[in-house]
Design a protein around this motif. Structure first.
Motif, short mmCIF file in Angstrom:
data_model
loop_
_atom_site.label_atom_id
_atom_site.label_comp_id
_atom_site.label_asym_id
_atom_site.label_seq_id
_atom_site.Cartn_x
_atom_site.Cartn_y
_atom_site.Cartn_z
N MET A 402 0.59 -1.21 0.03
CA MET A 402 -0.08 -0.07 -0.11
C MET A 402 0.92 1.37 0.02
SD MET A 402 -3.14 -0.87 -0.21
CE MET A 402 -4.12 0.31 0.17
N PRO A 403 1.83 1.51 0.74
CA PRO A 403 2.80 2.46 0.72
C PRO A 403 3.58 2.56 -0.74
CG PRO A 403 3.15 1.56 2.82
CD PRO A 403 2.31 0.62 2.07
N ILE A 404 3.97 1.43 -1.29
CA ILE A 404 4.56 1.49 -2.33
C ILE A 404 3.74 2.06 -3.61
CG2 ILE A 404 5.13 -0.09 -4.39
CD1 ILE A 404 7.23 -1.59 -2.75
N MET A 405 2.45 1.78 -3.60
CA MET A 405 1.50 2.66 -4.38
C MET A 405 1.66 4.13 -4.54
SD MET A 405 0.12 -0.35 -5.83
CE MET A 405 -1.43 -0.26 -6.74
N GLY A 406 1.66 4.61 -3.45
CA GLY A 406 1.82 5.98 -3.07
C GLY A 406 3.27 6.47 -3.65
N TYR A 407 4.10 5.68 -3.36
CA TYR A 407 5.60 5.97 -3.67
C TYR A 407 5.87 6.01 -5.07
CZ TYR A 407 10.74 5.68 -3.85
OH TYR A 407 12.04 5.84 -4.27
N LEU A 408 5.08 4.87 -5.74
CA LEU A 408 5.41 4.84 -7.38
C LEU A 408 4.69 5.96 -8.04
CD1 LEU A 408 4.52 0.98 -7.97
CD2 LEU A 408 6.78 2.13 -7.87
N VAL A 409 3.66 6.41 -7.26
CA VAL A 409 3.07 7.67 -7.98
C VAL A 409 4.01 8.93 -7.97
CG1 VAL A 409 1.24 9.40 -8.06
CG2 VAL A 409 0.62 6.95 -8.09
N ASP A 410 4.48 9.14 -6.70
CA ASP A 410 5.38 10.27 -6.46
C ASP A 410 6.66 10.14 -7.35
OD1 ASP A 410 3.94 11.46 -4.39
OD2 ASP A 410 4.73 10.41 -2.96
N LEU A 411 7.01 9.03 -7.42
CA LEU A 411 8.30 8.49 -8.34
C LEU A 411 7.98 8.67 -9.81
CD1 LEU A 411 11.24 7.77 -7.98
CD2 LEU A 411 10.56 5.41 -8.33
N ARG A 412 7.03 8.41 -10.31
CA ARG A 412 6.85 8.12 -11.86
C ARG A 412 5.77 8.73 -12.47
NH1 ARG A 412 9.14 3.50 -13.91
NH2 ARG A 412 7.27 3.04 -15.14
N HIS A 413 4.89 9.37 -11.44
CA HIS A 413 3.80 10.12 -11.99
C HIS A 413 3.59 11.49 -11.46
CE1 HIS A 413 2.88 6.59 -14.55
NE2 HIS A 413 3.02 5.83 -13.50
N VAL A 414 2.10 11.93 -11.44
CA VAL A 414 1.81 13.06 -10.72
C VAL A 414 1.37 12.77 -9.38
CG1 VAL A 414 0.24 15.22 -10.56
CG2 VAL A 414 1.21 14.23 -12.81
N SER A 415 1.64 13.53 -8.33
CA SER A 415 1.62 12.79 -6.85
C SER A 415 0.07 13.37 -6.51
CB SER A 415 2.44 13.74 -5.93
OG SER A 415 3.74 13.48 -6.51
N VAL A 416 -1.00 12.82 -7.21
CA VAL A 416 -2.39 12.82 -6.74
C VAL A 416 -2.71 11.43 -6.69
CG1 VAL A 416 -4.68 13.42 -7.66
CG2 VAL A 416 -2.73 15.06 -8.14
N TYR A 417 -3.45 11.01 -5.56
CA TYR A 417 -3.36 9.47 -5.06
C TYR A 417 -4.76 8.98 -5.14
CZ TYR A 417 0.68 11.64 -3.00
OH TYR A 417 2.26 12.43 -2.84
N GLY A 418 -5.74 9.49 -5.57
CA GLY A 418 -6.96 8.95 -5.84
C GLY A 418 -7.15 7.74 -6.58
N SER A 419 -6.49 7.89 -7.72
CA SER A 419 -6.55 6.87 -8.88
C SER A 419 -5.74 5.68 -8.64
CB SER A 419 -6.29 7.30 -10.26
OG SER A 419 -7.09 8.56 -10.74
N VAL A 420 -4.46 5.98 -8.03
CA VAL A 420 -3.56 4.80 -7.73
C VAL A 420 -4.23 3.99 -6.41
CG1 VAL A 420 -2.37 5.92 -6.08
CG2 VAL A 420 -1.36 4.06 -7.45
N TYR A 421 -4.59 4.56 -5.58
CA TYR A 421 -5.44 3.96 -4.39
C TYR A 421 -6.83 3.27 -4.86
CZ TYR A 421 -1.72 4.99 -1.35
OH TYR A 421 -0.56 4.87 -0.70
N ALA A 422 -7.38 3.68 -5.99
CA ALA A 422 -8.55 3.07 -6.65
C ALA A 422 -7.90 1.70 -7.16
CB ALA A 422 -9.20 3.95 -7.61
N ILE A 423 -6.81 1.79 -7.84
CA ILE A 423 -6.22 0.73 -8.46
C ILE A 423 -5.80 -0.37 -7.34
CG2 ILE A 423 -4.17 -0.26 -9.76
CD1 ILE A 423 -4.20 1.87 -11.60
N ALA A 424 -5.62 -0.13 -6.38
CA ALA A 424 -5.16 -0.99 -5.17
C ALA A 424 -6.15 -1.43 -4.59
CB ALA A 424 -4.29 -0.05 -3.91
N ASP A 425 -7.43 -0.70 -4.33
CA ASP A 425 -8.43 -1.32 -4.03
C ASP A 425 -9.32 -2.23 -4.88
OD1 ASP A 425 -10.00 -1.21 -1.48
OD2 ASP A 425 -11.56 -0.32 -2.80
#
Length: 514
Positions: A402-425
């Motif tokens: 779960m933290p890696i999902m946010g880190y990957l967005v910060d590292l490779r994309h724009v730091s907005v987290y709604g969509s990436v945690y939708a993918i995680a869910d």
């Protein structure tokens, strides 16, 4: 009393932007969601079995043909699930016009009477129905998540998480008073919508207020503790309340918990205010094409699929092979729940230091080995060690991925987290959608032992893929920003009036309460 209330409201106003209070709200939301998710595990199989057997007895008693009535023999046994009598002796045939002898009570039976259910074959037939009902929540949540993620980018996180509370409350009330399979199915499906809102918005909210990677991992680990606590207390709480109080009582308690969390959200998060993200997030489809995000999502999916397959099939297997009583059906999950709570707490802090990819690899292998060992148990005590291993290993995977999902967005994309945690869910829900639905059919056709062997091998085979998360590539400018941000965040103090920081200049944000 009035002054005490005034002081409490003043404290809440001052702490409204506190990161710890926001973390507590997300913690309670996940606790409620997962208590409702797991409290039905020991209740539904037995409750549906009772409904089916009652319906069958009504049909049988209304037919004009001859009836088979169990004799009052010494080797008769009683089912505590439906209070009917089962016998290995010769059945007595009576005419429908003759009075039917009353079934003996529990006190009239021998002391070594079994708690086995009336028909093992009927229990096997329940696998599919129970599996589909359990999977309905995750299936609906799976469909809803792709819409909730982008929605949070437009309206903020506060409104979706409050809407999730409202839906969750309605679902809980439906569970309490539903008396048919159809209504229970609708209640479970409705829960999926509420859970999607709560989990996606809750995780996105935490990722936005905890910008440092190490602190974010700890905060998400604590929030997952709410999930773990819900999984921990749900099955034993539901089984004990169901046996000694009834089906309605545990759901009414959860409804009160939902009202508490909703009131706290209404006052602290102010969901009527729409606060869109200051920058446009990466499109959902773009994130879904990222191979590193997909690997992390796959670990969440297959890791949780193991426990998802256990939920509908383990109670029925215990009823068939161990003659387990109602309260034992929920208590069997207690070791997994306790170890999951321990695992998420430990590795929420430790995974960042030893490598989240390594925690995921070890966790996936341990999940596979543990579930393969479950069918070898011959009593409820034999389930303690393998279930403990399952829960601890899944806690390792979840608190790492779960933290890696946010880190990957910060590292490779724009730091907005709604969509990436939708993918995680979505990944989480795929495990809990495919697990019960497929698991029920497999258990019915080839057996519970083969079901556990298959999912165990799948987890072990998937584990090496997590090695690719060891050092994922990122944009050079993003890497530099992350390094500077992490260094500066460690030197700052967050004690200034309980506020959290956001924005490029990292200045404290205050609200005007006048």
């Amino acid at each position: 009393m009035g002054r005490l209330e005034c002081n409490f409201l003043t404290w809440l106003r001052e702490e409204r932007r506190s990161r710890k209070l926001i973390l507590f709200i997300v913690f309670v939301a996940l606790l409620l969601d997962n208590m409702l998710l797991t409290v039905v595990v020991p209740i539904i199989p037995s409750y549906l079995y009772n409904l089916d057997e009652s319906a069958a007895m009504v049909i049988k008693n209304t037919t004009p043909s001859q009836q088979q009535v169990p004799p009052l023999a010494f080797d008769s046994i009683v089912s505590l699930y439906d209070n009917t009598v089962k016998s290995s002796g010769i059945n007595v045939t009576v005419r429908s016009t003759e009075p039917v002898p009353p079934a003996p009570t529990v006190s009239e039976l021998p002391q070594n009477a079994s708690d086995c259910a009336l028909s093992p074959r009927n229990l096997l037939n329940e696998n599919v129905k129970v599996g589909l009902l359990f999977a309905s929540k995750a299936t609906v949540q799976l469909i809803t998540n792709p819409f909730i993620g982008p929605l949070t980018n437009r309206v903020g996180y506060q409104l979706p998480i409050f809407v999730g509370f409202c839906i969750m409350f309605c679902s809980t009330i439906m569970f309490a008073f539903s008396t048919s399979y159809t209504l229970l199915f609708l209640a479970r499906s409705l829960q999926g919508v509420g859970s999607s809102c709560s989990s996606v918005a809750g995780m996105g909210l935490l990722a936005s207020v905890y910008t440092d990677d190490e602190e974010r991992g700890q905060a998400i680990g604590i929030a997952l503790g709410g999930l773990a606590l819900g999984v921990l207390v749900g099955p034993p709480f539901g089984s004990v309340m169901y046996e000694f109080v009834g089906k309605t009582a545990p759901f009414l308690f959860l409804a009160l918990l939902a009202l508490f969390d909703g009131a706290l959200q209404l006052f602290v998060l102010q969901p009527t205010k729409v606060e869109a993200e200051s920058q446009k997030g990466t499109p959902l489809l773009t994130l879904m094409k990222d191979p590193y995000i997909l690997i992390a999502a796959g670990a969440l999916c297959f890791g949780n699929m193991a426990i998802a397959m256990l939920e509908p099939t383990l109670p029925i297997w215990m009823m068939e092979t161990m003659c387990a009583r109602k309260w034992q059906l929920g208590v069997a999950f207690l070791p997994a729940s306790v170890s999951y709570l321990i695992g998420t707490y430990i590795f929420g802090k430790l995974a960042h230091k030893i490598g989240r990819w390594l925690c995921a690899v070890i966790g996936m292998v341990l999940v596979g080995m543990s579930v393969i060992c479950i069918p070898f148990a011959r009593s409820i005590y034999g389930l303690i060690l393998p279930n403990f291993g399952v829960g601890f290993a899944i806690g390792m995977v979840d608190s790492s991925m779960m933290p890696i999902m946010g880190y990957l967005v910060d590292l490779r994309h724009v730091s907005v987290y709604g969509s990436v945690y939708a993918i995680a869910d979505v990944a989480f829900c795929m495990g809990f959608a495919l697990g019960p639905s497929i698991g029920g059919s497999i258990a019915e056709n080839i057996g519970f032992a083969w079901l556990m062997t298959i999912i165990g091998i799948v987890d072990i085979i998937y584990a090496p893929l997590c090695f690719f998360l060891r050092s994922p590539p990122g944009q050079e400018e993003k890497i530099a920003i992350l390094m500077d941000t992490n260094c500066s965040m460690k030197t700052r103090s967050y004690s200034t009036q309980g506020t959290y920081y956001q924005g490029e200049d990292m200045e404290p944000e205050y609200d005007d309460y006048d």
